[in-house]
Design an enzyme around this catalytic site. Structure first.
Site, PDB file in Angstrom:
ATOM      1  N   ARG A  90       0.820  -1.208   0.000  1.00  0.00           N
ATOM      2  CA  ARG A  90       0.000   0.000   0.000  1.00  0.00           C
ATOM      3  C   ARG A  90       0.855   1.260   0.000  1.00  0.00           C
ATOM      4  NH1 ARG A  90      -4.363  -2.923   4.027  1.00  0.00           N
ATOM      5  NH2 ARG A  90      -5.534  -3.879   2.315  1.00  0.00           N
ATOM      6  N   GLY A 209      -6.192  -1.532  -6.671  1.00  0.00           N
ATOM      7  CA  GLY A 209      -5.123  -2.470  -6.350  1.00  0.00           C
ATOM      8  C   GLY A 209      -4.626  -2.360  -4.918  1.00  0.00           C
ATOM      9  N   GLU A 210      -4.187  -3.495  -4.354  1.00  0.00           N
ATOM     10  CA  GLU A 210      -3.717  -3.585  -2.957  1.00  0.00           C
ATOM     11  C   GLU A 210      -4.817  -3.207  -1.961  1.00  0.00           C
ATOM     12  OE1 GLU A 210      -0.816  -4.820  -1.979  1.00  0.00           O
ATOM     13  OE2 GLU A 210      -0.027  -5.079  -3.989  1.00  0.00           O
ATOM     14  N   GLY A 211      -6.056  -3.433  -2.347  1.00  0.00           N
ATOM     15  CA  GLY A 211      -7.192  -3.106  -1.477  1.00  0.00           C
ATOM     16  C   GLY A 211      -7.878  -1.845  -1.952  1.00  0.00           C
TER      17      GLY A 211
END
Length: 227
Positions: A90, A209-211
């Site tokens: 993140r 992306g990445e949450g």
């Protein structure tokens, strides 16, 4: 599994698998699987809106047997390790977002003082200047949030809250910067003659992306509002 970065070209993949169903999250382990392993293959390459230089595809497992010797880390720690990787990832997405926002801002700023209307550069108009100023301030705030999270990571500190904050804010202001860049370019923002449209396409992935942004808000809420 869908949406795997470099799923068709990467030589090695790290796979999370349930090794003890009775233990829930503590029963997930990580394994190294190499290209060419029987039962492991790449699937369809996605035809993406943006970030097209980075390949994304399915990976498919059918009767794929992986020996215990390819266990990565301790058995049962895969879920915890994945969360740790997400915290670091993140920060990376936050940095990517800051870079995209900066690029979109600089492209818009440059265009605003080349494009002329009513006998003057559109960058002298109050509404255009306000967009540029607001984006400059937001980008600087995003950069500082990202630097804070990265510095904490370098110090070996936990960054769950700070990484989520940096990722959430940076990605969302980057989308705003790209959108304003298209608007400042006017009709040229909607065609490929100028980079504004590419920033607009590429930047949206940073909120996913990445949450997703929604997940970041859940992560932040758990950290700030725990009772």
């Amino acid at each position: 599994k869908q949406f795997i970065t470099h799923g068709r070209t990467g030589d090695i993949i790290v796979v999370m698998a349930v090794t003890n169903r009775a233990k829930g999250n503590r029963g997930i382990s990580a394994f190294i699987v190499e290209r060419g392993t029987a039962g492991f293959r790449a699937g369809k390459k996605e035809n993406k809106l943006g970030m097209r230089a980075s390949e994304t595809s399915e990976v498919i497992f059918e009767n794929c047997r992986v020996p215990a010797g390819q266990l990565l880390g301790a058995e049962g720690q895969g879920f915890i390790n994945a969360l740790q990787v997400l915290d670091a990832g993140r920060i990376g997405i936050a940095a990517l977002s800051v870079g995209l926002a900066q690029g979109a801002y600089e492209a818009a700023r440059s265009y605003a003082f080349v494009r002329r209307q009513f006998g003057q550069a559109i960058g002298t108009f109050q509404s255009i200047r306000a967009k540029l100023v607001d984006n400059a301030v937001r980008i600087e705030a995003a950069r500082l949030l990202t630097y804070r999270a990265a510095a904490m990571k370098d110090e070996g500190r936990r960054t769950t809250l700070e990484a989520a904050m940096a990722k959430l804010y940076s990605s969302e202001i980057a989308v705003r910067a790209a959108e304003d860049g298209v608007q400042i370019h006017g009709g040229y923002g909607f065609v490929k003659d100028y980079p504004a449209e590419k920033y607009f396409r590429d930047v949206k992935l940073t909120t996913i992306g990445e949450g997703t942004s929604e997940i970041q808000r859940l992560v932040i809420a758990r950290q700030l509002l725990a009772t």
